[in-house]
Design an enzyme around this catalytic site. Sequence first.
Site, PDB file in Angstrom:
ATOM      1  N   SER B  15      -7.103 -15.411  98.771  1.00  0.00           N
ATOM      2  CA  SER B  15      -8.360 -16.099  99.037  1.00  0.00           C
ATOM      3  C   SER B  15      -8.458 -16.506 100.506  1.00  0.00           C
ATOM      4  CB  SER B  15      -8.466 -17.329  98.130  1.00  0.00           C
ATOM      5  OG  SER B  15      -9.693 -17.986  98.325  1.00  0.00           O
ATOM      6  N   ARG B  38     -10.177 -24.444 102.918  1.00  0.00           N
ATOM      7  CA  ARG B  38     -10.139 -25.079 101.591  1.00  0.00           C
ATOM      8  C   ARG B  38     -11.535 -25.431 101.093  1.00  0.00           C
ATOM      9  NH1 ARG B  38      -5.925 -25.778  98.637  1.00  0.00           N
ATOM     10  NH2 ARG B  38      -4.056 -25.142  99.720  1.00  0.00           N
ATOM     11  N   HIS B  41     -13.243 -22.150 100.087  1.00  0.00           N
ATOM     12  CA  HIS B  41     -12.562 -21.744  98.864  1.00  0.00           C
ATOM     13  C   HIS B  41     -13.088 -22.541  97.664  1.00  0.00           C
ATOM     14  CE1 HIS B  41      -9.032 -20.697  96.388  1.00  0.00           C
ATOM     15  NE2 HIS B  41      -8.772 -21.986  96.221  1.00  0.00           N
TER      16      HIS B  41
END
Lengths: 210, 210
Positions: B15, B38, B41
């Site tokens: 990812s 993050r 994501h």
Amino acid sequence: MMEFIKDPMAIERRSMEIIAPYLDGLHLSSEAIKIFSRIIHAAGDPDYAKVIRIHEAAVAAGCQALKQGCDIFCDVEMVRTGINKKTLAGLGGQVHCLIADESVAATAKQEGITRSMAAMRAFGSRLDGAVVAIGNAPTALFEVIRLMEETGIRPALVIGVPVGFVGASESKELLAKTSPVPYITVEGTKGGSPIAAATVNALLYMDQQR
Amino acid sequence: MMEFIKDPMAIERRSMEIIAPYLDGLHLSSEAIKIFSRIIHAAGDPDYAKVIRIHEAAVAAGCQALKQGCDIFCDVEMVRTGINKKTLAGLGGQVHCLIADESVAATAKQEGITRSMAAMRAFGSRLDGAVVAIGNAPTALFEVIRLMEETGIRPALVIGVPVGFVGASESKELLAKTSPVPYITVEGTKGGSPIAAATVNALLYMDQQR
């Protein structure tokens, strides 16, 4: 500078008014409008209007199951946290999540799979007639699809909105293509726990004036 | 059809690889890259790359406070749920949320304000030196800004990423313009609990090889 609306119901009403124009021209049912609105509200993102996909039987199936007191099975604790459990309990249902379960964690580690995937496998036939709400893990949605295909379990409704760049699009596409039961999903990489919870809550509030 | 990555750490690595190109040309520090990655994501949404704003002292201030065992104060339970409380506990901190507190609910009802706003007021000087993480309610962020201005409280870091169409943009803009302490925010209507939790977790993992 610091003037702003502080009344929760007024905030919700005003938010829905602002969202309404984004749904113009989509020819949505009044029920679909409620789901679209709550998702867009939860994400602060009108672009969801283009990617939400609601199977034609999804609202009826979900509302009927919830009214009959069905339980909700979710992949992660954030989905459980976001669901209005008081309203659900009033209908006789509760939310289950096994991601923090020790035996599920042990199985996941042993088999080299995600905990949310092991959790769906552990639920197994308890998913029959239930609402499944997956807001985080593509692997959990892939597992529910496999369980439906290979073991014949039949949830009343699958809300499949996992998020991310590794498998999320693919799992949701597979759901829309192959699900033997009604589903609600979003195309692409977007999704998440608030999207799953907003969808469940929209169904829970469907017969209320809210 | 059902071939997909099932190993959690492999999913996270892959990812982050997919997200990396979206950050090209933004001239981010290695710490900022972790926060941006993050968040993107968690939302499945590369467009966040354009709207995340990290105050120049935010990473150092947040990491130092967390390392010294500071607590985290959040507006809603979904933020608490999303934070890695095990890692936080290892540093000596814990997460607080008062949205479900009965006396906070009573105050909110009496004053016609949101519960998350009443909760921030109830925390008061406990916010000094802490990390504040607001993922849902613009009213809570407005209240933290007022507390900083009028009562002189000084959190170590304010993560202000409330979501929605009523006050969210305005509260975040006001934070960026007037905050006397370092902040992390996103411009516009987007945000949410996963964004707040992802930001906290990025700081918690900053010194780990993750």
